[in-house]
Structure formats: C-alpha cells, structure tokens
Design a protein around this motif. Structure first.
Motif, mmCIF file in Angstrom:
data_model
loop_
_atom_site.group_PDB
_atom_site.id
_atom_site.type_symbol
_atom_site.label_atom_id
_atom_site.label_comp_id
_atom_site.label_asym_id
_atom_site.label_seq_id
_atom_site.Cartn_x
_atom_site.Cartn_y
_atom_site.Cartn_z
ATOM 1 N N UNK A 85 12.280 11.574 1.895
ATOM 2 C CA UNK A 85 13.147 10.636 2.612
ATOM 3 C C UNK A 85 13.082 9.222 2.064
ATOM 4 N N UNK A 86 12.057 8.935 1.280
ATOM 5 C CA UNK A 86 11.810 7.568 0.833
ATOM 6 C C UNK A 86 10.804 6.919 1.772
ATOM 7 N N UNK A 87 9.904 6.147 1.204
ATOM 8 C CA UNK A 87 8.836 5.572 2.016
ATOM 9 C C UNK A 87 9.361 4.693 3.138
ATOM 10 N N UNK A 88 10.302 3.814 2.797
ATOM 11 C CA UNK A 88 10.797 2.878 3.805
ATOM 12 C C UNK A 88 11.451 3.615 4.962
ATOM 13 N N UNK A 89 12.341 4.565 4.643
ATOM 14 C CA UNK A 89 13.049 5.284 5.700
ATOM 15 C C UNK A 89 12.079 6.079 6.562
ATOM 16 N N UNK A 90 11.131 6.779 5.918
ATOM 17 C CA UNK A 90 10.175 7.594 6.680
ATOM 18 C C UNK A 90 9.236 6.711 7.512
ATOM 19 N N UNK A 91 8.825 5.579 6.963
ATOM 20 C CA UNK A 91 7.963 4.656 7.708
ATOM 21 C C UNK A 91 8.683 4.154 8.961
ATOM 22 N N UNK A 92 9.953 3.808 8.819
ATOM 23 C CA UNK A 92 10.720 3.317 9.965
ATOM 24 C C UNK A 92 10.950 4.418 11.002
ATOM 25 N N UNK A 93 11.173 5.654 10.548
ATOM 26 C CA UNK A 93 11.318 6.776 11.481
ATOM 27 C C UNK A 93 10.021 6.958 12.279
ATOM 28 N N UNK A 94 8.883 6.917 11.574
ATOM 29 C CA UNK A 94 7.585 7.068 12.242
ATOM 30 C C UNK A 94 7.352 5.936 13.239
ATOM 31 N N UNK A 95 7.663 4.715 12.833
ATOM 32 C CA UNK A 95 7.458 3.559 13.715
ATOM 33 C C UNK A 95 8.359 3.647 14.950
ATOM 34 N N UNK A 96 9.609 4.084 14.768
ATOM 35 C CA UNK A 96 10.528 4.222 15.909
ATOM 36 C C UNK A 96 10.046 5.293 16.878
ATOM 37 N N UNK A 191 9.541 -3.225 13.781
ATOM 38 C CA UNK A 191 10.615 -2.414 13.188
ATOM 39 C C UNK A 191 11.679 -3.306 12.568
ATOM 40 N N UNK A 192 12.109 -4.334 13.298
ATOM 41 C CA UNK A 192 13.164 -5.222 12.796
ATOM 42 C C UNK A 192 12.716 -5.946 11.529
ATOM 43 N N UNK A 193 11.471 -6.446 11.514
ATOM 44 C CA UNK A 193 10.983 -7.194 10.356
ATOM 45 C C UNK A 193 10.798 -6.292 9.142
ATOM 46 N N UNK A 194 10.236 -5.096 9.360
ATOM 47 C CA UNK A 194 10.007 -4.189 8.234
ATOM 48 C C UNK A 194 11.340 -3.688 7.670
ATOM 49 N N UNK A 195 12.290 -3.379 8.558
ATOM 50 C CA UNK A 195 13.613 -2.925 8.094
ATOM 51 C C UNK A 195 14.299 -3.987 7.252
ATOM 52 N N UNK A 196 14.051 -5.245 7.573
ATOM 53 C CA UNK A 196 14.693 -6.348 6.850
ATOM 54 C C UNK A 196 13.991 -6.672 5.548
ATOM 55 N N UNK A 197 12.682 -6.622 5.527
ATOM 56 C CA UNK A 197 11.920 -7.196 4.410
ATOM 57 C C UNK A 197 11.324 -6.178 3.449
ATOM 58 N N UNK A 198 11.084 -4.954 3.889
ATOM 59 C CA UNK A 198 10.437 -3.985 3.000
ATOM 60 C C UNK A 198 11.449 -3.434 2.002
ATOM 61 N N UNK A 199 11.230 -3.636 0.698
ATOM 62 C CA UNK A 199 12.177 -3.099 -0.295
ATOM 63 C C UNK A 199 12.121 -1.581 -0.336
ATOM 64 N N UNK A 200 13.261 -0.961 -0.563
ATOM 65 C CA UNK A 200 13.309 0.488 -0.750
ATOM 66 C C UNK A 200 13.040 0.800 -2.218
ATOM 67 N N UNK A 201 12.266 1.852 -2.530
ATOM 68 C CA UNK A 201 12.004 2.185 -3.945
ATOM 69 C C UNK A 201 13.294 2.541 -4.667
ATOM 70 N N UNK A 202 13.389 2.136 -5.904
ATOM 71 C CA UNK A 202 14.649 2.315 -6.638
ATOM 72 C C UNK A 202 14.842 3.730 -7.157
ATOM 73 N N UNK A 203 13.753 4.514 -7.214
ATOM 74 C CA UNK A 203 13.863 5.840 -7.824
ATOM 75 C C UNK A 203 13.786 6.955 -6.792
ATOM 76 N N UNK A 204 14.259 6.688 -5.555
ATOM 77 C CA UNK A 204 14.208 7.706 -4.506
ATOM 78 C C UNK A 204 14.996 8.949 -4.865
ATOM 79 N N UNK A 205 16.179 8.788 -5.453
ATOM 80 C CA UNK A 205 17.004 9.947 -5.815
ATOM 81 C C UNK A 205 16.308 10.805 -6.866
#
Length: 534
Positions: A85-96, A191-205
């Motif tokens: 899922x990508x680290x950022x997306x999965x981290x936000x899902x877990x946090x939510x 959640x709001x701060x991490x969603x805004x500031x945490x970069x998504x990895x460029x090689x997720x695909x």
C-alpha cells in the motif's frame, strides 16, 4: 529516505521535499508513543473497568490480552502491507483505525463491545510502531540514524512508564473511559499533520510490481506466524490465572502454538517472499540483536508492571503515586536517549550494550535490598539507574540491527524487532508473575514453619503486641486475637517481599545475559555514508 532522496523524488512529492526530516521524526515518534502507551495504560485501570462494566477483574483483564494478540497479528503483516500500500498510506490507515477504535473503547457499553474495539485498536496500533521505525531508518543518513532512533526510543521506552501514571490519574480524577478517549483529539491532529508533511515514497508502483512477481501475499505464512504469536500471547497472559497446563484451555492453546511454530519455520525459510524473513534471525548480527531485544522487552515491561504493583499492594501507594515512582526514571531516560543518540555515532554499539546491561543489572540488584521501611526514593533511585541502563541497550540494538541490511529489508527488520520487544515483554511479565507466585508461597511456608508458638521469640512478640492492642483500648481476649492476626499479616508481607526480591534476582540475570550476546556483534561503521532510500 534521506533528504537527497526526497529532493530527487517525483514532482508529486515536490511540495514535501523541503520538509525537515526531524519534523517527520517527531510526528511518527509521537504516533508510536500513543500506541505503546496503550499497552500499559489499561493495566492500572482494570479494577475501574471491572466496576464500571459490572464484571470481575479477571474478565476485565481480557482487555489487555485482546490488545496484545491483535498487536502481534498486525505486526506479522505490517512489512508486506507497507510495501503493498505504501508506507504513508498504510501508516495513515493504521493511525485512523487506532484513533477511531480508541474513542469507541471510551464509549463501550459492555465488556463484549470493549473487547471488540480493543481488538481493532490493537490491529491499528500493531502497524504503527514498526512503520515509524522504518520511516526513521530511511529518512536519515547512517551517521544521523542514532539521533533519530533516540527520538523513537524515547517514545517506546518512556511510554510504558507514563502509562500507569497517566492511567491512574485519569481513573482517580475523571473516569477510566478517558484513558481511551484521550487518544481521539491527539490522533486526529497527528493524522492531519502526518498526511500533510510525510512524503510518499516515489517507487511505490515498482515495489507493488515486484511483490506481484515474487508471488504476492504469503497467506499461509501469515496464518502460521499470526497463529503462533497470538497463541503465545494468550498462553503467557492467561497461563497463571488458568493454572497453566492443569487447564484444558491452556493445553489447547499450547498445542496450537507449538504446531504453528513447527510448521512456520520450514514454510517461511523456503519462500521467495516470506511474510517474516526468519533467515535474518539466523544471522549472527541480526540474530543477536533480536535476542537482546527480547531481554530488553522483558525487563522494560516486567519492571514497569511489577514495581507499581509492589508499592500499591505492600506499601499502600495510590495508583497515581505508584505511577509517580516510575517518573524520575522516565526523566533520566529522556535525557539519556539524546546523549546516547550522539554517542552512537562515536562508540561501537556492542560496548554501549554491555555497559547498559551491567547498569540495568545493578538497578535490579538494588531492588533485591527491599525491606518494609524503604521509602519513595528507594524505588525512584532504582528506576533512575534503570533509566540510564535501558537506553544504552535499546538504541544501539536498533542501530546495530540495520548494519549491513539492504534498504528493502528495513520493514522486515522493524517488524521483527518490535515483535521481539512485545513478545519479550509478555515472556518477562509471565516469568515474573510465576516466580512471584511460586516463591511467595515457598517463603510463606518456610516462615510459618519457623513461627513456632512454643518458642521464646514467638511468645515474646505475641506478648508485646497483645500489650500494644490492650493499650489501644481492646480487651485482653480481643488483643490476643489482634496480635495473632498481626503476626499472620507480617508473615504474609515478609513472604511477599522475599517473592519480589526473587523476581528482581531473575531480571538481574536476564540483564547480564545480554553481555555475552553483545560480544558476538560485529563492529559497525560509525558515521558512514547514507543508505539508499526507498
């Protein structure tokens, strides 16, 4: 990923490229702090939960067990899901999930609802800590990893200390429900701060394509590892209450645990893309780090649970004051984390671990000098000494465990280390519980055997206490009965002291076992080049 990697990222991440990695570190470490806090905050409020929901304390203790089991299951799949899922997306899902279920726990109308919400909370929280560790590992160059892990270590080591204090205060002054509801506003802001500031990895695909080529999700491996860890957590947490193998329930759980373990090893070591890469545990460097982290988890969680229990049961402390006993050690830990964060780039991890193990052992040895007249600062002093020792083990272990690992293995390493910490904590608490129960019974029988009514010493104490109670206004017959009760209470109290002393002897030996293990670690490259991000 390093700052350079971020700058070289995709245009979609350009707005995040200038985000200071220390800000990212603070945010993900804070989220990890919330999750680890909830592993201990519920322990101290179990009597309040039992009273509020109209159940027994034993039934209420499943609130802790369900969380630990769900946490273990989530840890198993966190590495794969982060890559899928990508680290950022999965981290936000877990946090939510964690935040929403925490609020739901606070509004639970009965025990069944609370256990369901705790299960979901454990599933969400289980993915947060290893992901936070992986994000830090790839957000900083190797020469600054020690300082970044200091912030992570601060969250993971201090949170179990803060949990009993905060939980006791909230339960005494507000309600046990606030122990869960407090995560609501904090989680939304995080959640709001991490969603805004945490970069998504460029090689997720590319990662998702590679996963599909390697066979996708290891479902069999997931079921085996999750079953093993979940059954082990249940067995360790419920064993003493269920009278261990005298209980058919524990025997069944033990068989399931053993079968899952025996099946898990050959399956996982022969997969191209295993759920948990057990071959890493078989290596000299990571395997030694894994075992030392087991011991560290055992000491951290066992002392954090048993010291408050001791001062509450035998010294009459309130839940809040029992938590405050841990606070001076927490302050020392906070300072030491940043000191060791700087030392980690200049001193070999193996030497820091050895010093930390000895300091931790000295802390446990100090507690073996327990007696009935010790005060607050006796316990606080031992915690301060432990606050020096544990960071000396914890941070270098994390740093040494990533030594020589390719970037693609950081998620696996994080999941395994956090599984070791959690499982070690459960093993430590279970061992300590059994030693306390068994040795307290042994010491009580020995003391009763020495309390011979016909002896001059026994008669002297009985006469002295009878006179005391007569002086308090009791009749002679009442005073004799009160004196006999007082002698029985003293025997039980001394047996309890001696039982706790044996627990601290055990934890001292576990601490010293880390010294030879540290000697097996290879020398690390201090201040080397930044690893490749991903």
């Amino acid at each position: 990923m390093s700052a350079g990697t971020i700058r070289a990222g995709a245009p979609a991440a350009a707005s995040n490229a200038r985000v200071n990695p220390w800000l990212i570190a603070i945010l993900v470490a804070f989220a990890a702090f919330m999750e680890v806090l909830d592993t201990t905050i519920a322990n101290v409020v179990l009597p309040y939960i039992a009273g509020g929901l109209g159940v027994s304390v034993d039934e209420a203790s499943w609130v802790v067990t369900t969380y630990l089991v769900a946490n273990a299951v989530a840890l198993t799949a966190s590495s794969f899901l982060a890559r899928l899922l990508g680290r950022k997306r999965f981290f936000l899902i877990c946090l939510a999930l964690f935040t929403a279920s925490s609020v739901a726990c606070g509004y639970a109308w009965n025990l069944g609802a609370l256990l369901l919400f705790r299960l979901v909370q454990g599933l969400g929280g289980g993915g947060m800590v290893p992901l936070a560790q992986s994000i830090l590992a790839d957000s900083f160059p190797q020469e600054k990893r020690g300082q970044a892990f200091a912030l992570f270590g601060l969250a993971v080591v201090v949170a179990p200390v803060v949990g009993p204090t905060l939980g006791g205060w909230l339960a005494d002054n507000l309600s046990w429900r606030w122990c869960f509801q407090i995560n609501g506003p904090v989680g939304v802001i995080a959640f709001a701060l991490i969603a805004t500031m945490l970069p998504a990895p460029k090689d997720g695909a590319e990662q998702r394509k590679a996963l599909r080529e390697q066979g996708g999700f290891d479902l069999v491996g997931f079921v085996l590892v999750a079953t093993f860890l979940g059954a082990l957590e249940i067995m360790l947490d419920r064993g003493l209450e269920e009278d261990w193998f005298a209980s058919s329930f524990i025997r069944t759980v033990a068989v399931v645990c053993a079968l899952a373990f025996v099946s898990m090893i050959p399956w996982e070591v022969t997969r191209r893309n295993p759920m948990i890469d057990l071959r890493m545990v078989g290596t000299r460097q990571f395997g030694a780090c894994f075992v030392v982290m087991l011991a560290t988890g055992a000491i951290l969680y066992a002392t954090t649970q048993f010291l408050p229990n001791l001062v509450q049961a035998d010294f009459g402390y309130t839940a809040m004051w029992a938590g405050l006993v841990l606070s001076p050690g927490g302050l020392v830990t906070m300072v030491m984390m940043f000191v060791i964060g700087r030392l980690s780039g200049k001193v070999q991890p193996k030497y820091l671990i050895m010093i930390g193990a000895v300091m931790t052992a000295l802390s446990m040895y100090d507690l073996t000098n327990l007696y009935g007249d010790v005060g607050f600062w006796f316990f606080a002093r031992s915690r301060m000494l432990l606050g020096v020792g544990l960071p000396l083990i914890f941070l270098p272990i994390i740093t040494a465990s990533y030594e020589g690992l390719p970037p693609g293995k950081t998620d696996q390493a994080s999941a395994l280390l956090n599984a070791a910490r959690n499982t070690g904590g459960s093993i430590g608490i279970s061992l300590a519980n059994n030693v306390l129960w068994d040795r307290a019974q042994f010491h009580q029988s020995m003391l009763v055997g020495q309390a011979i009514p016909s002896s001059a010493q026994y008669q002297g104490i009985l006469h002295q206490m009878t006179n005391y109670f007569v002086g308090q206004g009791s009749s002679l017959w009442q005073a004799q009965q009160q004196a006999l009760q007082w002698i029985g209470q003293q025997v039980q109290m001394q047996a309890s002291y001696l039982g706790y002393m044996d627990v601290f002897w055990l934890l001292m030996l576990i601490s010293l076992a880390a010294v030879p293990l540290a000697l097996t670690l290879r020398k690390s490259k201090l201040g080397g080049p930044a690893p490749a991000g991903h």
